[in-house]
Structure formats: structure tokens, C-alpha cells
Write an enzyme that holds these catalytic residues in place. Structure first.
Site, PDB file in Angstrom:
ATOM      1  N   LYS A 186      27.137   2.680   5.107  1.00  0.00           N
ATOM      2  CA  LYS A 186      25.731   3.068   4.957  1.00  0.00           C
ATOM      3  C   LYS A 186      25.054   2.193   3.908  1.00  0.00           C
ATOM      4  O   LYS A 186      25.341   2.299   2.721  1.00  0.00           O
ATOM      5  CB  LYS A 186      25.594   4.531   4.542  1.00  0.00           C
ATOM      6  N   GLY A 238      27.031   2.626  -6.754  1.00  0.00           N
ATOM      7  CA  GLY A 238      25.690   3.149  -6.989  1.00  0.00           C
ATOM      8  C   GLY A 238      25.614   3.871  -8.315  1.00  0.00           C
ATOM      9  O   GLY A 238      26.413   3.606  -9.224  1.00  0.00           O
ATOM     10  N   SER A 239      24.666   4.788  -8.397  1.00  0.00           N
ATOM     11  CA  SER A 239      24.427   5.456  -9.676  1.00  0.00           C
ATOM     12  C   SER A 239      25.501   6.500  -9.968  1.00  0.00           C
ATOM     13  O   SER A 239      26.135   7.043  -9.058  1.00  0.00           O
ATOM     14  CB  SER A 239      23.048   6.111  -9.665  1.00  0.00           C
ATOM     15  N   GLU A 241      25.123   9.516 -11.068  1.00  0.00           N
ATOM     16  CA  GLU A 241      24.769  10.854 -10.592  1.00  0.00           C
ATOM     17  C   GLU A 241      25.120  11.004  -9.106  1.00  0.00           C
ATOM     18  O   GLU A 241      25.700  12.008  -8.690  1.00  0.00           O
ATOM     19  CB  GLU A 241      23.267  11.121 -10.797  1.00  0.00           C
ATOM     20  N   GLY A 243      27.278   9.243  -7.479  1.00  0.00           N
ATOM     21  CA  GLY A 243      28.746   9.171  -7.412  1.00  0.00           C
ATOM     22  C   GLY A 243      29.377  10.529  -7.689  1.00  0.00           C
ATOM     23  O   GLY A 243      30.315  10.948  -6.989  1.00  0.00           O
ATOM     24  N   GLU A 260      32.222   2.681  -8.011  1.00  0.00           N
ATOM     25  CA  GLU A 260      31.747   1.630  -8.918  1.00  0.00           C
ATOM     26  C   GLU A 260      30.352   2.072  -9.352  1.00  0.00           C
ATOM     27  O   GLU A 260      29.409   1.999  -8.559  1.00  0.00           O
ATOM     28  CB  GLU A 260      31.752   0.277  -8.194  1.00  0.00           C
ATOM     29  N   CYS A 294      24.662  -3.725 -12.392  1.00  0.00           N
ATOM     30  CA  CYS A 294      25.392  -2.653 -13.083  1.00  0.00           C
ATOM     31  C   CYS A 294      26.101  -3.136 -14.333  1.00  0.00           C
ATOM     32  O   CYS A 294      26.257  -2.385 -15.288  1.00  0.00           O
ATOM     33  CB  CYS A 294      26.366  -1.995 -12.119  1.00  0.00           C
ATOM     34  N   GLU A 395      21.221   3.899 -18.818  1.00  0.00           N
ATOM     35  CA  GLU A 395      21.080   2.707 -17.984  1.00  0.00           C
ATOM     36  C   GLU A 395      19.637   2.616 -17.481  1.00  0.00           C
ATOM     37  O   GLU A 395      19.128   3.551 -16.868  1.00  0.00           O
ATOM     38  CB  GLU A 395      22.049   2.794 -16.792  1.00  0.00           C
TER      39      GLU A 395
HETATM   40  P1  ADP Z   1      19.488   4.485  -6.586  1.00  0.00           P
HETATM   41  O1  ADP Z   1      18.946   5.795  -7.094  1.00  0.00           O
HETATM   42  O2  ADP Z   1      19.420   3.418  -7.604  1.00  0.00           O
HETATM   43  O3  ADP Z   1      18.974   4.075  -5.250  1.00  0.00           O
HETATM   44  P2  ADP Z   1      21.892   5.714  -5.616  1.00  0.00           P
HETATM   45  O4  ADP Z   1      23.184   5.825  -6.306  1.00  0.00           O
HETATM   46  O5  ADP Z   1      21.136   6.977  -5.388  1.00  0.00           O
HETATM   47  O6  ADP Z   1      21.059   4.664  -6.435  1.00  0.00           O
HETATM   48  O7  ADP Z   1      22.072   4.993  -4.209  1.00  0.00           O
HETATM   49  C1  ADP Z   1      23.211   4.287  -3.826  1.00  0.00           C
HETATM   50  C2  ADP Z   1      23.536   4.639  -2.393  1.00  0.00           C
HETATM   51  O8  ADP Z   1      23.870   6.026  -2.325  1.00  0.00           O
HETATM   52  C3  ADP Z   1      22.397   4.440  -1.405  1.00  0.00           C
HETATM   53  O9  ADP Z   1      22.931   3.914  -0.200  1.00  0.00           O
HETATM   54  C4  ADP Z   1      21.875   5.838  -1.211  1.00  0.00           C
HETATM   55  O10 ADP Z   1      21.237   6.046   0.023  1.00  0.00           O
HETATM   56  C5  ADP Z   1      23.153   6.642  -1.278  1.00  0.00           C
HETATM   57  N1  ADP Z   1      22.939   8.065  -1.588  1.00  0.00           N
HETATM   58  C6  ADP Z   1      21.897   8.647  -2.219  1.00  0.00           C
HETATM   59  N2  ADP Z   1      22.083   9.973  -2.327  1.00  0.00           N
HETATM   60  C7  ADP Z   1      23.279  10.252  -1.752  1.00  0.00           C
HETATM   61  C8  ADP Z   1      24.050  11.451  -1.553  1.00  0.00           C
HETATM   62  N3  ADP Z   1      23.634  12.634  -1.994  1.00  0.00           N
HETATM   63  N4  ADP Z   1      25.237  11.339  -0.921  1.00  0.00           N
HETATM   64  C9  ADP Z   1      25.705  10.139  -0.523  1.00  0.00           C
HETATM   65  N5  ADP Z   1      25.024   8.996  -0.670  1.00  0.00           N
HETATM   66  C10 ADP Z   1      23.827   9.039  -1.275  1.00  0.00           C
END
Ligand code: ADP
Length: 491
Positions: A186, A238-239, A241, A243, A260, A294, A395
Site C-alpha cells: 500500500k 512511517g510515523s 503513531e 506504527g 521503520e 526520517c 519530529e
Molecule cells: P504521515 O502522517 O506522515 O502521512 P503515516 O505514518 O500516517 O505518515 O503514513 C504512512 C503510511 O501509513 C501511509 O501509507 C498511510 O496511508 C498509512 N496509514 C495511515 N494510517 C494507517 C492505519 N491506521 N493503518 C495502517 N496504515 C495507515
């Protein structure tokens, strides 16, 4: 010279999901738009995958895993990866352009990833024929031969961010192909083009249908993947939160997870360092990709005797960076990915001043002409930053660096470690003993000495503490897509 005409992949048609080797709409028929970070124009529309689509993709991935893919020889997977490396390299100008058009990375920087992407795919190709278990002498009273088999983990759910779309897709799908896993990937909603095109190139390289599936969508799409009972592993970047949420969702079926996540990395400059080398590296360690990295070295600790000199030279370097349109080959600083990201960064610019840090340079949006259509932030440096200020702890993910003075080795190490993150760190000194002491004591997954930011597929990268777990790069990367079977044979 890159041809800046539109890449063939941008044909004006809505982009569909890639499931089981076929392009399909979302079952709901829903779509979402993606806008150019630099111009605000619609770049493409994507199918919005819901739970049913994720389920369809996971079924395809499972069938492929159980099917012919599982019987493919390592050398065949290796040949596919080498073909893929060639296809990606041949099309690299277009792939870089897709990232630039969508998330705004300056084109020269996007093109600069070419060698890294090619080498990564070649590295994963090499790994495909180097997966091996061990024979293990045992002390059982019965004569038994014991050995291990290394087997692919199964169906992987990969969820990636928008700050390095192609690179992230390559580092998630490469080990899948090397180990014989299958994947549902995704991409981030702000940067889906290059991962989708990479998925197509996998098919062109000979990856069988169903092995690589790409489901574009939003957080709900990622959530459906994270909770799906038939996904064996989640590989997430990703972030922190998000994660944490994924870890919780994955608990239902006890998925293996690699994470990561974010960082607030220290970069420590001792007074004996070669400042001519420090300045450009420390500055680009903060400002590269407009700070949307990151591992950015956003806490620059500088030993008191050179503190003011480093501040002045860092500011001069920052002010000399070329801010401009993403497609201009001379541009070094492009826009932030979105208005949402700008608002986040802008709030920290205000906060830094409110918290009493000294704004040395930047601290503002840059506008005028073409720049009015996106969100450019001038490279920003705060000095005299206190360790407890939020700008030093959280961050920001924008071109914002904090400069902090220090007087003592033990003190700076303690302060460098006083963070919930532990992704990376830098140390600058001519004293090898001091450098090694710092290397050992900084609690982070990557440390650069007299350098900042290098990555290679052969070298592990990943987080200590809340920056995550698992490594990408190195043998650990491949291990994370394998599981171990202990086998006993009576003899
Ligand atoms: P940002 O807020 O900087 O976009 P995220 O960590 O939210 O960073 O996004 C990283 C990835 O995680 C994206 O592909 C996003 O669509 C996906 N994502 C966001 N929310 C969720 C969730 N609740 N469960 C799984 N994947 C998610």
C-alpha cells in the site's frame, strides 16, 4: 538530460489497483485524487481500495505463494530481480519524474537515487541464491541429525510513506522477491505513482501474477491490511503513531512486524572537527528532501569553542541553497508534500520562537511566482535551543534544524540519548578514540562518523527504541522475510 515531457505512465486515465497481475477498479468504484506538491495540479486519480479489495489482493498473494512461485528456483527469482534492475534503470528518468511531479522532490535529487535503486535490486538478486540454514550437532540420546530450513514468511503486507516512494517500494518488494514471499503493498496517498509503475515493471520482469499486488488507498486501506488474518507479516515505514496502531491491529493474528519509524537524530560536532566538511553535510542532513527524511540530523550539538562559528556558517550555507520549482534541475529545496504537512511545519516554526529559541535563518514560507502554488519553507535554523523545548524533542519532518551548545563529552552523549527515538546519529571529530566512544554510547541504529547520511543495501538501517525494530539493508533485511524450521532426522 531528462525529458520533462510527461512520462508515458501519466496517460490521464484513472489509475487502477494492481491485483493478481490485472488492473482493476476498487469494488466500491471509489477514487481519490493526488495533487502535485509543487503546482497543486491534479496529477492522477487512484482507485481507493477498501477492505474487500485488500481481501482480494491478499487472496491473490496467498494463491501465488502456495502456487508456482513457491516452486520457482532461487536462480529464477534471481534472474527476475536482475531483469527488474535493468527495466527500472532503463526507465529511471520517468520513475524519478513521477516522484518529482507527485511529492515534489527536486528532480536532480530524484535522479540522484538511480545508482542506489539499481544496486539495491542487484543486491536482492544476489541474496536470492544465498539463503541457507545450518546443520546443528545435538546431544540427543537418540542419534538424530538436526538442521534448519529457512523458509519465506508468506504473505507480506507492506505499507510505505510518501517521502521516498520509489525507494521505499524497492526496499519492500526486493526482499519479498529474493526470499519467495508474496506481497500486497500500500503506497501513501500522496505518492502512489512510482510504486504502481514499479509493480507493473515487476510483471514485465517476469514476476508471476499475484506475487506483487499494489493497493492504492488511504489509512483505512493500510488498516485493512494490518488487520487481515491471512497476512503473515507487516513491513511498515512511517510515523511512530501509525506504527503503534499497526502493531495493535496486527496482534489479532500475531503477525511478524518490522517497523521503520521516526527520529530526532543527534549530530555531534566536536571542536576539533574539520568544519569545512561538517557544514555542508550537517546542513544537508537537515535540509535534504526539505527535511522530510526520517534520519534527518535535526539536533546539531556543537562544542562551545566553535558554536558561534558553526551557527554562522550553517546559516550562510542554508541561505545559499537554491529554493525553486521541483522540475528545475538547479533546485535544491523543493516544496513540502502538502498543505497538511506545511501546517504542521509552520506550527513548529511559531513554536520555536514562542519557546524562546534564537531564530538564526529561515522560519518562513517562501512565495512568489511559481512558488505560490505549493508550500516551500526556507531552510530554518534555531540556535540556543533547550533540550526540553518541543522543537528539540518532536519530529518536525520539515527543513528545520536545532543547534544546541555543549561543553562536555559525557554530557552531550547523555543529551543525545535523551529522546524516545534512536534511528541515527552523527559524530564529527579528528580524535578516533573519542569517535569510537561516541559510536558505542549513542543508542541509535546507524551512526556516521565525519559524514552524515549514507545508506547501502548491504548495511543495516533501522531503529533503536521507539524508532522501530527490524532492519532494512544488510543480512537482517533478508532474515526479516524468512522464518526458521528446525528439522530432526533419525539416523
Ligand atoms: P504521515 O502522517 O506522515 O502521512 P503515516 O505514518 O500516517 O505518515 O503514513 C504512512 C503510511 O501509513 C501511509 O501509507 C498511510 O496511508 C498509512 N496509514 C495511515 N494510517 C494507517 C492505519 N491506521 N493503518 C495502517 N496504515 C495507515
Amino acid at each position: 538530460m531528462t525529458d520533462f515531457s510527461k512520462p508515458a505512465f501519466l496517460d490521464g486515465k484513472p489509475k487502477q489497483l494492481l491485483i493478481d497481475g490485472k488492473h482493476v477498479d476498487a469494488m466500491s468504484g471509489e477514487r481519490f485524487p493526488s495533487f502535485s506538491a509543487a503546482t497543486g495540479e491534479l496529477v492522477a486519480e487512484f482507485a481507493l481500495a477498501g477492505e474487500a479489495d485488500v481481501d482480494r489482493a491478499v487472496r491473490a498473494a496467498r494463491a501465488a505463494f502456495d502456487g508456482p512461485w513457491s516452486r520457482m528456483k532461487p536462480a529464477e527469482r534471481q534472474a527476475i530481480l536482475l531483469r527488474l534492475a535493468e527495466l527500472v534503470d532503463a526507465e529511471f528518468g520517468d520513475l524519478a519524474l513521477l516522484d518529482t511531479l507527485e511529492m515534489g522532490r527536486p528532480i536532480t535529487a530524484a535522479l540522484g537515487l538511480r545508482s542506489m535503486v539499481r544496486r539495491s535490486l542487484q543486491h536482492f538478486a544476489g541474496a536470492a541464491t544465498h539463503i541457507h540454514g545450518q546443520t546443528l550437532p545435538n546431544s540427543s540420546p537418540v542419534d538424530l541429525l538436526s538442521f534448519t530450513l529457512r523458509e519465506p514468511i508468506g504473505v507480506v503486507g507492506a505499507i510505505i510513506p510518501w517521502n521516498g516512494p520509489l525507494f521505499s517500494a524497492v526496499w519492500k518488494i526486493g526482499p519479498v522477491l529474493a526470499t519467495g514471499c508474496t506481497v500486497v503493498l500500500k503506497p501513501a496517498e500522496d505518492a502512489s505513482l512510482s510504486p504502481l509503475r514499479f509493480g507493473e515493471l515487476c510483471l514485465e520482469a517476469g514476476v508471476p501474477p499475484g506475487v506483487v499486488n499494489i493497493v492504492t488507498g488511504a489509512g483505512i486501506t493500510g488498516a485493512a491490511l494490518s488487520a487481515h488474518p491471512d497476512v503473515d507479516k507487516i513491513a511498515f515505514t512511517g510515523s511512530c503513531e501509525t506504527g503503534q496502531r499497526i502493531i495493535q491491529m496486527s496482534a489479532g493474528s500475531v503477525k511478524k512486524v518490522t517497523m521503520e519509524l521516526g527520529g530526532k537524530s543527534p549530530n555531534i560536532v566536536f571542536a576539533d572537527a574539520d568544519l569545512d566538511a561538517v557544514i555542508p553535510a550537517a546542513a544537508m542532513g537537515i535540509f535534504n528532501n526539505s527535511g522530510q527524511v526520517c534520519a534527518a540530523g535535526t539536533r546539531l550539538f556543537v562544542e562551545r569553542p566553535v558554536y558561534e562559528e558553526v551557527i554562522a556558517r550553517m546559516a550562510a550555507f542554508a541561505e545559499g541553497l537554491k529554493i525553486g520549482p521541483s522540475l528545475d534541475p538547479a533546485t535544491q529545496i523543493g516544496p513540502l508534500v502538502s498543505e497538511k504537512q506545511y501546517k504542521r511545519v509552520a506550527s513548529y516554526l511559531e513554536l520555536g520562537v514562542a519557546e524562546g529559541a534564537r531564530l538564526v535563518t529561515g522560519g518562513r514560507r517562501v512565495t512568489g511566482g511559481a512558488l505560490d502554488k505549493g508550500y516551500w519553507v526556507a531552510p530554518t535554523l534555531f540556535a540556543d535551543v533547550g533540550d526540553d523545548m518541543r522543537i528539540a524533542r518532536e519530529e518536525i519532518f520539515g527543513p528545520v534544524g536545532c543547534i544546541l551548545p555543549f561543553d562536555d563529552f559525557d554530557d552531550v552523549i547523555a543529551r543525545a540519548n535523551a529522546t524516545r527515538f534512536g534511528l541515527a546519529g552523527g559524530v564529527w571529530t579528528r580524535d578516533i578514540t573519542k569517535a569510537m566512544a561516541a559510536v558505542k554510547r549513542i543508542r541509535a541504529g546507524s551512526i556516521w562518523v565525519n559524514h552524515y547520511f549514507a545508506m547501502d543495501p548491504a548495511v543495516p538501517f533501522g531503529g533503536y527504541k521507539m524508532s522501530g525494530f527490524g532492519r532494512e539493508g544488510g543480512v537482517e533485511h533478508i532474515e526479516a522475510y524468512l522464518q526458521t524450521k528446525g528439522v530432526w532426522i533419525r539416523n
